[in-house]
Design an enzyme around this catalytic site. Structure first.
Site, PDB file in Angstrom:
ATOM      1  N   GLY A  74       0.821  -1.211   0.000  1.00  0.00           N
ATOM      2  CA  GLY A  74       0.000   0.000   0.000  1.00  0.00           C
ATOM      3  C   GLY A  74       0.854   1.260   0.000  1.00  0.00           C
ATOM      4  O   GLY A  74       0.519   2.255  -0.652  1.00  0.00           O
ATOM      5  N   SER A 203      -3.686  -2.961  -0.467  1.00  0.00           N
ATOM      6  CA  SER A 203      -2.587  -3.794   0.000  1.00  0.00           C
ATOM      7  C   SER A 203      -3.106  -5.194   0.321  1.00  0.00           C
ATOM      8  O   SER A 203      -4.061  -5.343   1.088  1.00  0.00           O
ATOM      9  CB  SER A 203      -1.997  -3.148   1.257  1.00  0.00           C
ATOM     10  OG  SER A 203      -1.021  -3.987   1.805  1.00  0.00           O
ATOM     11  N   GLY A 204      -2.446  -6.220  -0.256  1.00  0.00           N
ATOM     12  CA  GLY A 204      -2.938  -7.592  -0.101  1.00  0.00           C
ATOM     13  C   GLY A 204      -3.007  -8.098   1.329  1.00  0.00           C
ATOM     14  O   GLY A 204      -3.965  -8.768   1.712  1.00  0.00           O
ATOM     15  N   THR A 241      10.744  -7.776 -12.352  1.00  0.00           N
ATOM     16  CA  THR A 241      10.043  -9.047 -12.553  1.00  0.00           C
ATOM     17  C   THR A 241       8.931  -9.195 -11.522  1.00  0.00           C
ATOM     18  O   THR A 241       9.123  -8.918 -10.338  1.00  0.00           O
ATOM     19  CB  THR A 241      11.044 -10.224 -12.484  1.00  0.00           C
ATOM     20  OG1 THR A 241      12.010  -9.999 -13.496  1.00  0.00           O
ATOM     21  CG2 THR A 241      10.360 -11.563 -12.706  1.00  0.00           C
ATOM     22  N   CYS A 329       4.036   3.821  19.127  1.00  0.00           N
ATOM     23  CA  CYS A 329       5.137   3.164  19.834  1.00  0.00           C
ATOM     24  C   CYS A 329       6.011   2.371  18.872  1.00  0.00           C
ATOM     25  O   CYS A 329       7.186   2.169  19.117  1.00  0.00           O
ATOM     26  CB  CYS A 329       4.609   2.257  20.926  1.00  0.00           C
ATOM     27  SG  CYS A 329       3.357   1.133  20.348  1.00  0.00           S
TER      28      CYS A 329
HETATM   29  N1  PLP Z   1      -2.809   2.918   4.278  1.00  0.00           N
HETATM   30  C1  PLP Z   1      -3.479   2.513   5.357  1.00  0.00           C
HETATM   31  C2  PLP Z   1      -4.780   3.149   5.701  1.00  0.00           C
HETATM   32  C3  PLP Z   1      -2.957   1.485   6.151  1.00  0.00           C
HETATM   33  O1  PLP Z   1      -3.624   1.069   7.238  1.00  0.00           O
HETATM   34  C4  PLP Z   1      -1.714   0.911   5.798  1.00  0.00           C
HETATM   35  C5  PLP Z   1      -1.107  -0.122   6.656  1.00  0.00           C
HETATM   36  O2  PLP Z   1      -1.366  -0.226   7.829  1.00  0.00           O
HETATM   37  C6  PLP Z   1      -1.067   1.368   4.653  1.00  0.00           C
HETATM   38  C7  PLP Z   1      -1.647   2.384   3.911  1.00  0.00           C
HETATM   39  C8  PLP Z   1       0.255   0.816   4.230  1.00  0.00           C
HETATM   40  O3  PLP Z   1       0.112  -0.454   3.641  1.00  0.00           O
HETATM   41  P1  PLP Z   1       1.361  -1.421   3.511  1.00  0.00           P
HETATM   42  O4  PLP Z   1       1.640  -1.970   4.838  1.00  0.00           O
HETATM   43  O5  PLP Z   1       0.934  -2.471   2.531  1.00  0.00           O
HETATM   44  O6  PLP Z   1       2.462  -0.602   2.969  1.00  0.00           O
END
Ligand code: PLP
Length: 400
Positions: A74, A203-204, A241, A329
């Site tokens: 993500g 994000s998977g 890749t 934290c």
């Molecule tokens: N955006 C939000 C709202 C999220 O909660 C997170 C992860 O906690 C991310 C983006 C980032 O995703 P990733 O961990 O796949 O980089």
């Protein structure tokens, strides 16, 4: 009660669904070819990638699977989208986001601010909701990009993304609109083709695919430049890749998530609501934030007033319960959550806020166990609080 592991931290990451894993395994052994190879052994794999792309497109409501680009996570999707959008709108210097974004957007915006961009950070109200009027007022002819998350990772609050998208385009059709949908995918229905969202990231690992695979929706017609340069993979937008097994995994997870969108989410919501009700009934200094805002069904943010989140988490972990605190934290600081701060939550609640997040693998027994072990833990920690007078007054006030 016998100790068990109760995983209530699904907004941090989720378990890979066994069906997802099963689909992925052959791509580590029998089907390990490179999808770009000229020979059939590799070439065949590209057909499997095409299926996964369709599955992800289907979850997002994208009309054309080629609008989906696979990324690493993500965070990467957000970086490609934001930095790429600013390359497209090169001459504009104003960008908008909210005060409650995930660090992958927030820190990218801070980085841009240092490089001369003029940033508007939109407020949220006490329930964590976005005020669209403020968005409307903020957009001007110089606005290059608006980034708004679809669901907040800490409170679960859902933002009115379709309405926001329309406002953005009505005010300035050249402004690009990016949506961080990482916490929304698989939790609420999405139809990107029916509203003017330009870019959207998922994000998977937040919906039962493995870590290390994400996707970015780029609306047809938007020619986003890549962040890193390389070969032709993913139309050159994300060269390198392909993470074939990961892509197969996110495809299958998207298909399963879509199947679960109706009945299963109601079951999860029922469990979440029972959990909240149980805690509020048994713990006098508990308070649920954003309870009256539209929320994804798996998330609850409960503040245990006058006590410390980190201490609670340690005791919860001892009892087998995994959750997380709003404090940053993990980043090595004990700064309270920027999300709760933006909501104006008082200092005495900020430090005791805990996020519990369920999934389709959470059971009734998990919730019963959590409701059995959490109240005595809080009772014990209340005893260590320096705010004894305030706790006594609160107990009386709430008729316990
Ligand atoms: N955006 C939000 C709202 C999220 O909660 C997170 C992860 O906690 C991310 C983006 C980032 O995703 P990733 O961990 O796949 O980089």
């Amino acid at each position: 009660m016998e100790k068990r592991l109760v995983y209530l931290d699904n907004n941090a990451t989720t378990k890979v669904d066994e069906k997802v894993l099963e689909k992925m395994l052959p791509f580590f052994s029998e089907k390990y070819g490179n999808p770009s190879s000229m020979h059939d052994f590799g070439g065949k794999v590209s057909k499997d990638l095409a299926v996964a792309r369709e599955q992800v497109a289907d979850l997002l409501g994208a009309k054309n699977p080629y609008e989906v680009t696979f990324t690493g996570c993500g965070t990467e999707s957000a970086n490609i989208a934001i930095k790429g959008a600013l390359e497209i709108n090169k001459n504009k210097k104003h960008i908008i986001t909210t005060k409650v974004e995930h660090p992958c957007v927030q820190n990218t915006y801070k980085w841009l601010e240092k490089r001369g961009y003029n940033v508007t950070y939109l407020d949220v109200n006490a329930r964590g909701e976005l005020m669209l009027e403020e968005l409307k007022e903020a957009i001007n002819v110089d606005t290059a990009l608006v980034s708004i998350m679809w669901a907040n990772n800490e409170t679960g609050v859902i933002f009115p993304i379709e309405k926001a998208a329309k406002i953005v385009k009505e005010k300035n059709e050249k402004t690009l609109f990016f949506v961080d949908a990482v916490q929304a995918a698989g939790k609420i229905p999405m139809d990107v083709s029916s509203c003017p969202i330009d870019l959207l990231g998922i994000s998977g690992h937040k919906f039962h695919a493995p870590k290390g695979i994400g996707a970015l929706y780029v609306k047809k017609g938007i020619l986003l430049p890549p962040l890193i340069l390389g070969g032709h993979q993913e139309k050159g937008l994300r060269p390198g890749t392909e993470n074939v097994a990961g892509i197969i995994g996110i495809g299958e997870a998207a298909k399963l998530a879509k199947d679960f969108l109706s009945d299963e989410l109601i079951r999860v919501k029922t469990l979440r609501d029972e959990f909240e009700k149980g805690i509020l009934k048994k713990v006098f200094n508990a308070k649920v934030y954003s309870a009256n805002a539209p929320r994804v069904s798996n998330t609850t943010n409960i503040s245990f007033e006058y006590i410390e989140g980190e201490l609670m988490l340690l005791h919860f972990a001892d009892a087998g319960i995994c959750a997380s605190s709003g404090s940053a934290c993990t980043s090595g600081s004990l700064e309270p959550s920027h999300v709760l701060k933006a909501m104006g939550i008082p200092f005495t609640s900020l430090h005791g806020s805990i996020r519990f997040s369920l999934s389709r693998f959470t059971t009734k027994e998990d919730i019963e166990y959590a409701l059995e072990v959490i109240p005595p833990i809080i009772e014990k920690i209340n005893g260590y609080s320096p705010y004894q007078k305030e706790l006594r007054e609160l107990k009386e006030l709430r008729n316990f």
